[in-house]
Design a protein around this motif. Structure first.
Motif, PDB file in Angstrom:
ATOM      1  N   ALA A   1      -9.614   0.931 -51.501  1.00 59.20           N
ATOM      2  CA  ALA A   1      -9.495   2.390 -51.641  1.00 59.20           C
ATOM      3  C   ALA A   1     -10.873   3.018 -51.821  1.00 59.20           C
TER       4      ALA A   1
ATOM      5  N   ASP B   1       0.538   0.000 -49.187  1.00 58.00           N
ATOM      6  CA  ASP B   1      -0.123  -0.274 -50.465  1.00 58.00           C
ATOM      7  C   ASP B   1      -0.997   0.872 -50.940  1.00 58.00           C
ATOM      8  N   LEU B   2      -1.515   1.673 -50.003  1.00 58.75           N
ATOM      9  CA  LEU B   2      -2.368   2.794 -50.359  1.00 58.75           C
ATOM     10  C   LEU B   2      -1.780   4.090 -49.811  1.00 58.75           C
TER      11      LEU B   2
ATOM     12  N   THR C   1      -8.069  -5.793 -55.418  1.00 58.25           N
ATOM     13  CA  THR C   1      -8.445  -5.646 -54.012  1.00 58.25           C
ATOM     14  C   THR C   1      -8.012  -4.291 -53.483  1.00 58.25           C
ATOM     15  N   GLU C   2      -6.814  -3.834 -53.837  1.00 55.97           N
ATOM     16  CA  GLU C   2      -6.357  -2.513 -53.401  1.00 55.97           C
ATOM     17  C   GLU C   2      -7.308  -1.429 -53.890  1.00 55.97           C
ATOM     18  N   ARG C   3      -7.755  -1.511 -55.135  1.00 57.59           N
ATOM     19  CA  ARG C   3      -8.699  -0.523 -55.674  1.00 57.59           C
ATOM     20  C   ARG C   3     -10.041  -0.590 -54.937  1.00 57.59           C
TER      21      ARG C   3
ATOM     22  N   GLU D   1      -1.291  -1.838 -45.334  1.00 56.71           N
ATOM     23  CA  GLU D   1      -0.809  -2.984 -46.110  1.00 56.71           C
ATOM     24  C   GLU D   1      -2.036  -3.837 -46.410  1.00 56.71           C
ATOM     25  N   ILE D   2      -2.224  -4.228 -47.667  1.00 56.40           N
ATOM     26  CA  ILE D   2      -3.409  -5.001 -48.048  1.00 56.40           C
ATOM     27  C   ILE D   2      -2.983  -6.383 -48.527  1.00 56.40           C
TER      28      ILE D   2
ATOM     29  N   ARG E   1      -3.452   3.751 -55.155  1.00 59.38           N
ATOM     30  CA  ARG E   1      -2.486   2.665 -55.024  1.00 59.38           C
ATOM     31  C   ARG E   1      -1.077   3.235 -55.073  1.00 59.38           C
TER      32      ARG E   1
END
Length: 162
Positions: A24, A49-50, A19-21, A62-63, A37
């Motif tokens: 992004a 988070d990123l 999800t972070e990727r 924050e993810i 990340r």
């Protein structure tokens, strides 16, 4: 066969990283800035988070990824707010539930800055909103936005800071 706690934890970490990727990539395509990340977040508390390659980016992100639910996950805002205070950025929580588009939550202060309020006016605006809705001015008022709406807000804040 039932999965062990370590297998479930590993899968949850993988889904979170995925999800972070994805977020992004979306932010990069919308804002034209590169996001990576923050791998230190696992070892060190109070980090986003990123990480954005543009130092003018006004948010600590924050993810959160969950299978089920609605609205910002419990405790996510407090976590983002605490971390953002250390780096003097606006807190932002981007959350995603399965089968739903990601959403972004920011404070009313970020919205006020985007549309030209001076810092003292932001405090007064915050107090006015609190009074109008029967709350306390020391409690944050949060705005839940679509991801394109968050990107619009980000562009407005950055344009106003130039």
């Amino acid at each position: 066969m039932a999965k062990s706690a370590s297998q479930i934890g590993r899968r949850n970490r993988q889904r979170g990283a995925e999800t972070e990727r994805q977020i992004a990539e979306i932010l990069h395509s919308e804002l034209g800035m590169k996001f990576v990340r923050n791998l230190e977040q696992v070892r060190t508390a109070h980090q986003g988070d990123l990480i954005c390659n543009d130092f003018g980016f006004p948010f600590l992100v924050e993810i959160k990824r969950r299978a089920l639910g609605r609205g910002i996950p419990t405790g996510a805002w407090e976590q983002a707010h605490e971390a953002s205070q250390l780096v003097n950025l606006h807190p932002c929580v981007i959350y995603k539930y399965d089968r739903y588009e990601p959403r972004a939550v920011v404070s009313f202060n970020a919205v006020s800055e985007a549309f030209g309020s001076a810092p003292t006016q932001r405090v007064n605006a915050w107090s006015a909103v609190a009074e109008a809705f029967g709350g306390k001015s020391d409690q944050p008022f949060l705005c839940d936005l679509s991801l394109p709406g968050f990107c619009y807000l980000t562009r407005e804040i950055m344009a106003g800071r130039v």
